[in-house]
Scaffold this motif. Structure first.
Motif, mmCIF file in Angstrom:
data_model
loop_
_atom_site.group_PDB
_atom_site.id
_atom_site.type_symbol
_atom_site.label_atom_id
_atom_site.label_comp_id
_atom_site.label_asym_id
_atom_site.label_seq_id
_atom_site.Cartn_x
_atom_site.Cartn_y
_atom_site.Cartn_z
ATOM 1 N N LEU A 35 41.632 47.249 45.799
ATOM 2 C CA LEU A 35 41.798 45.954 46.458
ATOM 3 C C LEU A 35 41.731 44.816 45.431
ATOM 4 O O LEU A 35 42.513 43.868 45.484
ATOM 5 C CB LEU A 35 40.707 45.793 47.521
ATOM 6 N N ASP A 36 40.810 44.923 44.504
ATOM 7 C CA ASP A 36 40.728 43.930 43.426
ATOM 8 C C ASP A 36 42.028 43.904 42.635
ATOM 9 O O ASP A 36 42.530 42.842 42.273
ATOM 10 C CB ASP A 36 39.589 44.270 42.445
ATOM 11 N N LEU A 37 42.537 45.100 42.349
ATOM 12 C CA LEU A 37 43.763 45.177 41.556
ATOM 13 C C LEU A 37 44.927 44.541 42.301
ATOM 14 O O LEU A 37 45.771 43.875 41.714
ATOM 15 C CB LEU A 37 44.098 46.641 41.227
ATOM 16 N N ARG A 38 44.933 44.760 43.591
ATOM 17 C CA ARG A 38 45.982 44.159 44.420
ATOM 18 C C ARG A 38 45.896 42.630 44.346
ATOM 19 O O ARG A 38 46.880 41.943 44.133
ATOM 20 C CB ARG A 38 45.818 44.645 45.866
ATOM 21 N N ARG A 39 44.698 42.110 44.488
ATOM 22 C CA ARG A 39 44.521 40.655 44.415
ATOM 23 C C ARG A 39 44.890 40.140 43.032
ATOM 24 O O ARG A 39 45.551 39.117 42.892
ATOM 25 C CB ARG A 39 43.075 40.285 44.711
ATOM 26 N N LEU A 109 40.681 35.106 37.354
ATOM 27 C CA LEU A 109 39.993 36.381 37.552
ATOM 28 C C LEU A 109 38.818 36.254 38.527
ATOM 29 O O LEU A 109 38.529 37.168 39.278
ATOM 30 C CB LEU A 109 39.513 36.868 36.184
ATOM 31 N N CYS A 110 38.167 35.127 38.478
ATOM 32 C CA CYS A 110 37.010 34.915 39.360
ATOM 33 C C CYS A 110 37.418 34.992 40.822
ATOM 34 O O CYS A 110 36.637 35.391 41.670
ATOM 35 C CB CYS A 110 36.392 33.549 39.147
ATOM 36 N N LYS A 111 38.619 34.555 41.079
ATOM 37 C CA LYS A 111 39.040 34.466 42.477
ATOM 38 C C LYS A 111 39.100 35.842 43.123
ATOM 39 O O LYS A 111 38.878 35.984 44.310
ATOM 40 C CB LYS A 111 40.388 33.761 42.564
#
Ligand SMILES: [Zn+2]
Length: 121
Positions: A35-39, A109-111
């Motif tokens: 999910l992080d990678l998707r974002r 990246l923080c987002k």
């Protein structure tokens, strides 16, 4: 409400308000989820993702294998996921690769992280 505002596209600041995760050692040790990678893939342009992957050393074969993907969003995600699978990335690796590639505003990246930590169910 604060979090939602921070997510509006176009609001591309150099700094976060508080608790910036890219300066947090614990955060940087973590491995991003799919999910992080998707974002993450949505926060960067195709060109940026390509430079990022090249910085990490993703092979031209790997790029070649993804050529058939026509949809840009899918391509970006698959490139990042391939990097993740090949190099077992942590957020620190990701941050450093973006820095080496001179891709501006590391705080994008923080987002990825902010959204995750503020998921209301
Ligand atoms: Zn930040």
């Amino acid at each position: 409400m604060q979090t939602i505002t921070a997510w509006f596209p176009g609001k591309d600041e150099d700094m976060c308000e508080q608790e910036c995760p890219v300066t947090n050692a614990e955060f940087l040790k973590e491995q991003p989820t799919d999910l992080d990678l998707r974002r993450l893939s949505l926060l960067y342009t195709k060109k940026e993702i390509r430079e990022f992957a090249q910085q990490l050393g993703l092979s031209s074969d790997a790029f070649h294998n993804l050529l058939h993907i026509e949809k840009t969003e899918t391509w970006k995600f698959e490139v990042i996921r391939k990097c993740q699978n090949s190099f077992a990335l942590t957020f620190r690796h990701i941050k450093e690769a973006f820095e080496r590639a001179n891709i501006p505003n590391i705080h994008r990246l923080c987002k990825v992280h902010f959204d995750e930590s503020k998921t209301y169910i």
